[in-house]
Write an enzyme that holds these catalytic residues in place. Structure first.
Site, short mmCIF file in Angstrom:
data_model
loop_
_atom_site.label_atom_id
_atom_site.label_comp_id
_atom_site.label_asym_id
_atom_site.label_seq_id
_atom_site.Cartn_x
_atom_site.Cartn_y
_atom_site.Cartn_z
N GLY A 1 0.82 -1.22 0.00
CA GLY A 1 0.00 0.00 0.00
C GLY A 1 0.85 1.25 0.00
O GLY A 1 0.61 2.20 0.77
N THR B 1 1.11 3.38 -2.48
CA THR B 1 0.69 4.38 -3.48
C THR B 1 0.12 5.65 -2.85
O THR B 1 -0.11 6.63 -3.56
CB THR B 1 -0.37 3.79 -4.43
N ARG C 1 -2.23 0.78 -8.01
CA ARG C 1 -2.04 1.89 -8.96
C ARG C 1 -0.57 1.99 -9.39
O ARG C 1 0.23 2.67 -8.76
CB ARG C 1 -2.55 3.19 -8.33
N ASN D 1 0.87 -2.67 5.45
CA ASN D 1 0.13 -1.41 5.58
C ASN D 1 -1.15 -1.37 4.74
O ASN D 1 -2.12 -0.73 5.13
CB ASN D 1 1.06 -0.26 5.18
N TYR E 1 -14.88 -3.05 10.12
CA TYR E 1 -13.52 -2.48 10.06
C TYR E 1 -12.82 -2.72 11.40
O TYR E 1 -11.67 -3.16 11.44
CB TYR E 1 -13.58 -0.98 9.73
N LYS F 1 -9.39 -4.94 12.25
CA LYS F 1 -8.18 -4.41 12.90
C LYS F 1 -7.95 -5.09 14.26
O LYS F 1 -6.80 -5.24 14.68
CB LYS F 1 -8.27 -2.89 13.04
N PRO G 1 -2.68 3.90 14.81
CA PRO G 1 -2.97 5.33 14.80
C PRO G 1 -4.47 5.63 14.94
O PRO G 1 -5.31 4.84 14.53
CB PRO G 1 -2.48 5.80 13.42
N VAL H 1 -5.91 9.78 10.73
CA VAL H 1 -4.80 10.26 9.89
C VAL H 1 -5.40 10.78 8.58
O VAL H 1 -6.18 10.07 7.93
CB VAL H 1 -3.80 9.14 9.55
N THR I 1 -5.48 11.02 5.16
CA THR I 1 -4.93 10.39 3.95
C THR I 1 -6.10 10.23 2.98
O THR I 1 -7.10 10.92 3.11
CB THR I 1 -4.34 9.00 4.29
P1 NDP Z 1 -4.86 5.31 1.92
O1 NDP Z 1 -6.20 5.04 1.33
O2 NDP Z 1 -4.24 6.63 1.67
O3 NDP Z 1 -3.83 4.16 1.49
C1 NDP Z 1 -4.22 2.82 1.44
C2 NDP Z 1 -3.18 2.02 0.68
O4 NDP Z 1 -3.59 0.64 0.68
C3 NDP Z 1 -3.04 2.45 -0.76
O5 NDP Z 1 -1.68 2.45 -1.14
C4 NDP Z 1 -3.78 1.37 -1.53
O6 NDP Z 1 -3.20 1.15 -2.81
C5 NDP Z 1 -3.54 0.14 -0.64
N1 NDP Z 1 -4.57 -0.84 -0.90
C6 NDP Z 1 -5.89 -0.77 -0.56
N2 NDP Z 1 -6.56 -1.81 -1.07
C7 NDP Z 1 -5.65 -2.56 -1.75
C8 NDP Z 1 -5.72 -3.75 -2.52
N3 NDP Z 1 -6.89 -4.41 -2.70
N4 NDP Z 1 -4.60 -4.24 -3.10
C9 NDP Z 1 -3.42 -3.60 -2.92
N5 NDP Z 1 -3.27 -2.47 -2.21
C10 NDP Z 1 -4.38 -1.96 -1.64
O7 NDP Z 1 -5.07 5.08 3.49
P2 NDP Z 1 -4.03 5.10 4.73
O8 NDP Z 1 -2.67 5.43 4.30
O9 NDP Z 1 -4.66 5.91 5.79
O10 NDP Z 1 -4.13 3.58 5.17
C11 NDP Z 1 -3.02 2.73 5.33
C12 NDP Z 1 -3.29 1.78 6.48
O11 NDP Z 1 -3.44 2.53 7.67
C13 NDP Z 1 -4.58 0.97 6.35
O12 NDP Z 1 -4.32 -0.36 6.79
C14 NDP Z 1 -5.54 1.66 7.30
O13 NDP Z 1 -6.53 0.79 7.79
C15 NDP Z 1 -4.59 2.10 8.38
N6 NDP Z 1 -5.03 3.19 9.24
C16 NDP Z 1 -5.44 4.37 8.71
C17 NDP Z 1 -5.84 5.40 9.54
C18 NDP Z 1 -6.38 6.69 9.03
O14 NDP Z 1 -7.11 7.38 9.78
N7 NDP Z 1 -6.08 7.10 7.81
C19 NDP Z 1 -5.75 5.25 11.01
C20 NDP Z 1 -5.30 3.97 11.45
C21 NDP Z 1 -4.92 3.00 10.59
P3 NDP Z 1 -4.03 1.05 -4.19
O15 NDP Z 1 -5.33 1.76 -3.99
O16 NDP Z 1 -3.13 1.69 -5.20
O17 NDP Z 1 -4.18 -0.41 -4.40
C1 8X3 Z 2 -8.63 4.54 10.96
C2 8X3 Z 2 -8.97 5.37 12.14
O1 8X3 Z 2 -10.83 6.02 13.74
O2 8X3 Z 2 -11.39 5.88 11.38
O3 8X3 Z 2 -8.23 3.27 11.32
O4 8X3 Z 2 -11.04 3.89 12.66
S1 8X3 Z 2 -10.64 5.27 12.49
#
Ligand code: NDP
Ligand code: 8X3
Length: 256
Positions: free
Chosen positions: A9, A11, A35, A86, A152, A156, A182, A185, A187
Protein backbone atom coordinates in the site's frame (compact mmCIF):
# COMPACT_ATOMS: atom_id res chain seq x y z
CA UNK A 1 25.09 -4.01 2.08
CA UNK A 2 21.81 -2.12 2.14
CA UNK A 3 18.87 -3.71 3.93
CA UNK A 4 15.58 -4.21 2.09
CA UNK A 5 12.01 -3.38 3.15
CA UNK A 6 8.72 -4.37 1.54
CA UNK A 7 5.89 -1.87 2.05
CA UNK A 8 2.36 -2.80 0.98
CA UNK A 9 0.00 0.00 0.00
CA UNK A 10 2.77 2.41 -0.96
CA UNK A 11 0.69 4.38 -3.48
CA UNK A 12 -0.67 6.85 -0.94
CA UNK A 13 -0.95 7.93 2.68
CA UNK A 14 0.93 6.08 5.40
CA UNK A 15 2.53 3.56 3.02
CA UNK A 16 3.91 6.26 0.73
CA UNK A 17 5.26 8.33 3.64
CA UNK A 18 6.84 5.21 5.19
CA UNK A 19 8.46 4.30 1.88
CA UNK A 20 10.03 7.76 1.62
CA UNK A 21 11.21 7.55 5.24
CA UNK A 22 12.80 4.12 4.72
CA UNK A 23 14.50 5.29 1.50
CA UNK A 24 15.95 8.22 3.49
CA UNK A 25 17.25 5.67 6.01
CA UNK A 26 19.02 3.89 3.13
CA UNK A 27 16.76 0.88 2.66
CA UNK A 28 16.25 -0.74 -0.73
CA UNK A 29 12.53 -1.11 -1.21
CA UNK A 30 9.85 -3.29 -2.73
CA UNK A 31 6.68 -1.25 -3.02
CA UNK A 32 3.21 -2.57 -3.76
CA UNK A 33 -0.28 -1.34 -4.58
CA UNK A 34 -2.77 -1.54 -7.44
CA UNK A 35 -2.04 1.89 -8.96
CA UNK A 36 1.09 1.17 -10.95
CA UNK A 37 1.53 4.74 -12.21
CA UNK A 38 1.84 5.96 -8.63
CA UNK A 39 4.40 3.26 -7.83
CA UNK A 40 6.39 4.29 -10.89
CA UNK A 41 6.28 7.96 -9.86
CA UNK A 42 7.53 7.05 -6.38
CA UNK A 43 10.29 4.90 -7.86
CA UNK A 44 11.43 7.83 -10.04
CA UNK A 45 11.38 10.16 -7.05
CA UNK A 46 13.38 7.85 -4.75
CA UNK A 47 15.96 6.18 -6.99
CA UNK A 48 18.13 9.33 -7.15
CA UNK A 49 18.73 8.75 -3.42
CA UNK A 50 20.81 5.71 -4.48
CA UNK A 51 18.42 3.04 -3.25
CA UNK A 52 16.86 0.33 -5.41
CA UNK A 53 13.08 0.43 -5.74
CA UNK A 54 11.21 -2.63 -7.04
CA UNK A 55 7.61 -2.20 -8.08
CA UNK A 56 4.99 -4.91 -7.67
CA UNK A 57 1.51 -3.87 -8.82
CA UNK A 58 -1.23 -6.26 -7.71
CA UNK A 59 -4.51 -6.52 -5.89
CA UNK A 60 -3.62 -7.90 -2.47
CA UNK A 61 -7.04 -9.61 -2.22
CA UNK A 62 -6.20 -11.89 -5.14
CA UNK A 63 -3.92 -14.66 -3.93
CA UNK A 64 -2.86 -15.65 -7.45
CA UNK A 65 -1.85 -12.03 -8.26
CA UNK A 66 0.16 -11.87 -5.04
CA UNK A 67 1.93 -15.17 -5.83
CA UNK A 68 2.65 -14.13 -9.44
CA UNK A 69 4.18 -10.83 -8.31
CA UNK A 70 6.26 -12.60 -5.67
CA UNK A 71 7.61 -15.04 -8.27
CA UNK A 72 9.05 -12.10 -10.23
CA UNK A 73 11.48 -11.23 -7.44
CA UNK A 74 15.15 -12.16 -7.74
CA UNK A 75 16.94 -14.24 -5.09
CA UNK A 76 18.47 -11.01 -3.79
CA UNK A 77 15.11 -9.24 -3.62
CA UNK A 78 13.61 -12.14 -1.69
CA UNK A 79 15.88 -11.28 1.24
CA UNK A 80 13.51 -8.92 3.00
CA UNK A 81 14.58 -7.45 6.34
CA UNK A 82 11.47 -5.40 7.09
CA UNK A 83 7.87 -6.06 6.09
CA UNK A 84 5.39 -3.24 6.59
CA UNK A 85 1.89 -4.69 6.27
CA UNK A 86 0.13 -1.41 5.58
CA UNK A 87 -2.33 -1.95 2.68
CA UNK A 88 -5.82 -1.66 4.01
CA UNK A 89 -9.08 0.20 3.96
CA UNK A 90 -12.37 0.96 5.60
CA UNK A 91 -15.31 0.61 3.26
CA UNK A 92 -18.57 2.15 4.46
CA UNK A 93 -19.67 3.31 7.90
CA UNK A 94 -23.04 1.66 8.46
CA UNK A 95 -24.82 -0.03 11.34
CA UNK A 96 -24.55 -3.80 11.25
CA UNK A 97 -28.15 -4.29 10.07
CA UNK A 98 -27.62 -2.05 7.03
CA UNK A 99 -24.07 -3.03 6.15
CA UNK A 100 -23.04 -3.96 2.63
CA UNK A 101 -21.66 -7.46 2.15
CA UNK A 102 -19.39 -6.14 -0.59
CA UNK A 103 -17.89 -3.59 1.85
CA UNK A 104 -17.41 -6.28 4.48
CA UNK A 105 -15.71 -8.64 2.07
CA UNK A 106 -13.42 -5.88 0.76
CA UNK A 107 -12.24 -5.11 4.31
CA UNK A 108 -11.79 -8.71 5.39
CA UNK A 109 -10.08 -9.68 2.12
CA UNK A 110 -7.69 -6.70 2.22
CA UNK A 111 -6.99 -6.02 5.88
CA UNK A 112 -6.84 -9.63 6.96
CA UNK A 113 -6.44 -12.09 4.10
CA UNK A 114 -4.12 -9.81 2.09
CA UNK A 115 -1.90 -9.28 5.14
CA UNK A 116 -1.78 -13.06 5.59
CA UNK A 117 -0.93 -13.77 1.92
CA UNK A 118 2.11 -11.45 2.07
CA UNK A 119 3.22 -12.53 5.53
CA UNK A 120 3.10 -16.21 4.50
CA UNK A 121 5.45 -15.45 1.59
CA UNK A 122 7.89 -13.17 3.41
CA UNK A 123 8.19 -14.84 6.83
CA UNK A 124 9.86 -18.17 5.79
CA UNK A 125 12.91 -16.28 4.49
CA UNK A 126 13.12 -14.37 7.76
CA UNK A 127 12.93 -17.66 9.65
CA UNK A 128 15.73 -19.15 7.50
CA UNK A 129 17.95 -16.11 8.07
CA UNK A 130 16.92 -15.84 11.73
CA UNK A 131 16.33 -12.12 11.39
CA UNK A 132 13.62 -9.75 10.32
CA UNK A 133 10.99 -7.29 11.47
CA UNK A 134 7.29 -7.33 10.63
CA UNK A 135 5.29 -4.18 11.30
CA UNK A 136 1.53 -4.47 11.01
CA UNK A 137 -0.41 -1.25 10.55
CA UNK A 138 -3.38 -1.68 12.84
CA UNK A 139 -5.51 1.21 14.16
CA UNK A 140 -7.25 2.66 17.19
CA UNK A 141 -10.06 0.57 15.63
CA UNK A 142 -8.03 -2.50 16.62
CA UNK A 143 -8.13 -1.39 20.24
CA UNK A 144 -11.61 0.15 20.56
CA UNK A 145 -14.91 -0.35 18.76
CA UNK A 146 -16.98 2.66 17.69
CA UNK A 147 -20.48 3.12 16.30
CA UNK A 148 -20.85 1.77 12.76
CA UNK A 149 -17.21 0.67 12.73
CA UNK A 150 -18.24 -2.98 13.25
CA UNK A 151 -16.43 -4.92 10.49
CA UNK A 152 -13.52 -2.48 10.06
CA UNK A 153 -12.94 -2.64 13.83
CA UNK A 154 -13.20 -6.44 13.73
CA UNK A 155 -10.61 -6.60 10.94
CA UNK A 156 -8.18 -4.41 12.90
CA UNK A 157 -8.82 -6.36 16.13
CA UNK A 158 -7.83 -9.40 14.07
CA UNK A 159 -4.64 -7.60 13.02
CA UNK A 160 -3.87 -7.09 16.72
CA UNK A 161 -4.45 -10.79 17.43
CA UNK A 162 -2.33 -11.83 14.46
CA UNK A 163 0.47 -9.50 15.58
CA UNK A 164 0.53 -11.22 18.96
CA UNK A 165 0.33 -14.67 17.35
CA UNK A 166 3.14 -13.88 14.90
CA UNK A 167 5.31 -12.59 17.73
CA UNK A 168 4.88 -15.86 19.63
CA UNK A 169 5.44 -18.12 16.61
CA UNK A 170 8.48 -16.18 15.37
CA UNK A 171 10.04 -15.75 18.82
CA UNK A 172 12.57 -18.61 18.39
CA UNK A 173 13.84 -17.05 15.16
CA UNK A 174 14.95 -13.64 16.40
CA UNK A 175 12.18 -11.92 14.40
CA UNK A 176 10.63 -8.75 15.74
CA UNK A 177 6.89 -8.23 15.31
CA UNK A 178 5.33 -4.84 16.01
CA UNK A 179 2.08 -3.07 15.35
CA UNK A 180 1.25 0.58 15.10
CA UNK A 181 -2.22 1.79 15.93
CA UNK A 182 -2.97 5.33 14.80
CA UNK A 183 -6.09 7.39 15.40
CA UNK A 184 -7.34 9.73 12.67
CA UNK A 185 -4.80 10.26 9.89
CA UNK A 186 -5.62 12.59 7.00
CA UNK A 187 -4.93 10.39 3.95
CA UNK A 188 -7.16 8.98 1.21
CA UNK A 189 -8.62 6.70 3.91
CA UNK A 190 -11.91 8.59 4.38
CA UNK A 191 -12.39 9.18 0.65
CA UNK A 192 -12.16 5.41 0.22
CA UNK A 193 -14.39 4.75 3.24
CA UNK A 194 -17.11 7.01 1.79
CA UNK A 195 -16.71 5.57 -1.71
CA UNK A 196 -15.31 8.76 -3.23
CA UNK A 197 -17.58 11.27 -1.43
CA UNK A 198 -15.01 14.02 -0.84
CA UNK A 199 -17.37 16.24 1.17
CA UNK A 200 -18.11 13.46 3.69
CA UNK A 201 -14.40 12.66 3.86
CA UNK A 202 -13.44 16.30 4.51
CA UNK A 203 -16.03 16.53 7.32
CA UNK A 204 -14.21 13.78 9.26
CA UNK A 205 -11.23 16.10 9.83
CA UNK A 206 -13.15 19.39 10.02
CA UNK A 207 -12.19 21.74 12.85
CA UNK A 208 -9.38 19.59 14.25
CA UNK A 209 -5.78 18.80 13.50
CA UNK A 210 -5.52 15.12 12.60
CA UNK A 211 -2.34 13.10 12.31
CA UNK A 212 -0.59 13.26 8.96
CA UNK A 213 0.90 10.29 7.14
CA UNK A 214 4.38 11.55 7.95
CA UNK A 215 3.63 11.44 11.70
CA UNK A 216 2.97 7.71 11.38
CA UNK A 217 6.07 7.25 9.22
CA UNK A 218 8.10 9.00 11.96
CA UNK A 219 6.76 6.49 14.47
CA UNK A 220 7.63 3.61 12.16
CA UNK A 221 11.13 5.06 11.85
CA UNK A 222 11.36 4.92 15.67
CA UNK A 223 10.16 1.30 15.66
CA UNK A 224 12.69 0.13 13.06
CA UNK A 225 15.65 1.99 14.54
CA UNK A 226 15.53 0.44 18.02
CA UNK A 227 18.59 -1.64 18.92
CA UNK A 228 18.45 -5.41 18.19
CA UNK A 229 17.37 -6.34 21.74
CA UNK A 230 14.39 -3.93 21.81
CA UNK A 231 11.00 -4.60 20.20
CA UNK A 232 8.11 -2.14 20.18
CA UNK A 233 5.09 -4.42 20.59
CA UNK A 234 2.44 -1.83 19.76
CA UNK A 235 2.41 1.93 19.45
CA UNK A 236 -0.86 3.81 19.92
CA UNK A 237 -0.55 7.19 18.26
CA UNK A 238 -3.34 9.76 18.45
CA UNK A 239 -3.90 13.36 17.35
CA UNK A 240 -3.87 15.72 20.34
CA UNK A 241 -7.47 16.55 19.39
CA UNK A 242 -8.60 12.91 19.75
CA UNK A 243 -8.81 11.20 23.16
CA UNK A 244 -10.30 7.90 21.97
CA UNK A 245 -12.03 6.49 18.92
CA UNK A 246 -15.22 8.42 19.73
CA UNK A 247 -14.00 11.49 21.67
CA UNK A 248 -12.81 14.20 19.34
CA UNK A 249 -12.38 17.90 20.13
CA UNK A 250 -13.16 20.18 17.21
CA UNK A 251 -11.68 23.50 18.27
CA UNK A 252 -11.77 24.95 14.77
CA UNK A 253 -8.30 26.37 15.24
CA UNK A 254 -5.95 26.47 12.32
CA UNK A 255 -4.14 23.21 11.66
CA UNK A 256 -0.49 22.88 12.67
P1 NDP B 1 -4.86 5.31 1.92
O1 NDP B 1 -6.20 5.04 1.33
O2 NDP B 1 -4.24 6.63 1.67
O3 NDP B 1 -3.83 4.16 1.49
C1 NDP B 1 -4.22 2.82 1.44
C2 NDP B 1 -3.18 2.02 0.68
O4 NDP B 1 -3.59 0.64 0.68
C3 NDP B 1 -3.04 2.45 -0.76
O5 NDP B 1 -1.68 2.45 -1.14
C4 NDP B 1 -3.78 1.37 -1.53
O6 NDP B 1 -3.20 1.15 -2.81
C5 NDP B 1 -3.54 0.14 -0.64
N1 NDP B 1 -4.57 -0.84 -0.90
C6 NDP B 1 -5.89 -0.77 -0.56
N2 NDP B 1 -6.56 -1.81 -1.07
C7 NDP B 1 -5.65 -2.56 -1.75
C8 NDP B 1 -5.72 -3.75 -2.52
N3 NDP B 1 -6.89 -4.41 -2.70
N4 NDP B 1 -4.60 -4.24 -3.10
C9 NDP B 1 -3.42 -3.60 -2.92
N5 NDP B 1 -3.27 -2.47 -2.21
C10 NDP B 1 -4.38 -1.96 -1.64
O7 NDP B 1 -5.07 5.08 3.49
P2 NDP B 1 -4.03 5.10 4.73
O8 NDP B 1 -2.67 5.43 4.30
O9 NDP B 1 -4.66 5.91 5.79
O10 NDP B 1 -4.13 3.58 5.17
C11 NDP B 1 -3.02 2.73 5.33
C12 NDP B 1 -3.29 1.78 6.48
O11 NDP B 1 -3.44 2.53 7.68
C13 NDP B 1 -4.58 0.97 6.35
O12 NDP B 1 -4.32 -0.36 6.79
C14 NDP B 1 -5.54 1.66 7.30
O13 NDP B 1 -6.53 0.79 7.79
C15 NDP B 1 -4.59 2.10 8.38
N6 NDP B 1 -5.03 3.19 9.24
C16 NDP B 1 -5.44 4.37 8.71
C17 NDP B 1 -5.84 5.40 9.54
C18 NDP B 1 -6.38 6.69 9.03
O14 NDP B 1 -7.11 7.38 9.78
N7 NDP B 1 -6.08 7.10 7.81
C19 NDP B 1 -5.75 5.25 11.01
C20 NDP B 1 -5.30 3.97 11.45
C21 NDP B 1 -4.92 3.00 10.59
P3 NDP B 1 -4.03 1.05 -4.19
O15 NDP B 1 -5.33 1.76 -3.99
O16 NDP B 1 -3.13 1.69 -5.20
O17 NDP B 1 -4.18 -0.41 -4.40
C1 8X3 C 1 -8.63 4.54 10.96
C2 8X3 C 1 -8.97 5.37 12.14
O1 8X3 C 1 -10.83 6.02 13.74
O2 8X3 C 1 -11.39 5.88 11.38
O3 8X3 C 1 -8.23 3.27 11.32
O4 8X3 C 1 -11.04 3.89 12.66
S1 8X3 C 1 -10.64 5.27 12.49
Amino acid sequence: MRKRALVTGATSGIGEATTIKLADLGYNLIITGRRKERLTALQKKLEPKGVSITILAFDIRQKQEVDDAWNHLSAEELKIDILVNNAGLASGLDPIHNGSLDDWEAMIDTNLKGLLYISRLVSPGMVDRKSGHIINVSSIAGVEVYANGNVYCASKHAVQALTKGMRIDLLPYNIKVSSISPGMVDTEFSIVRFHGDKKKADDVYKGLTPLYANDVADAIEFIVTRPPHVNVNDMLLMPTNQASAAYVHRNNEERD
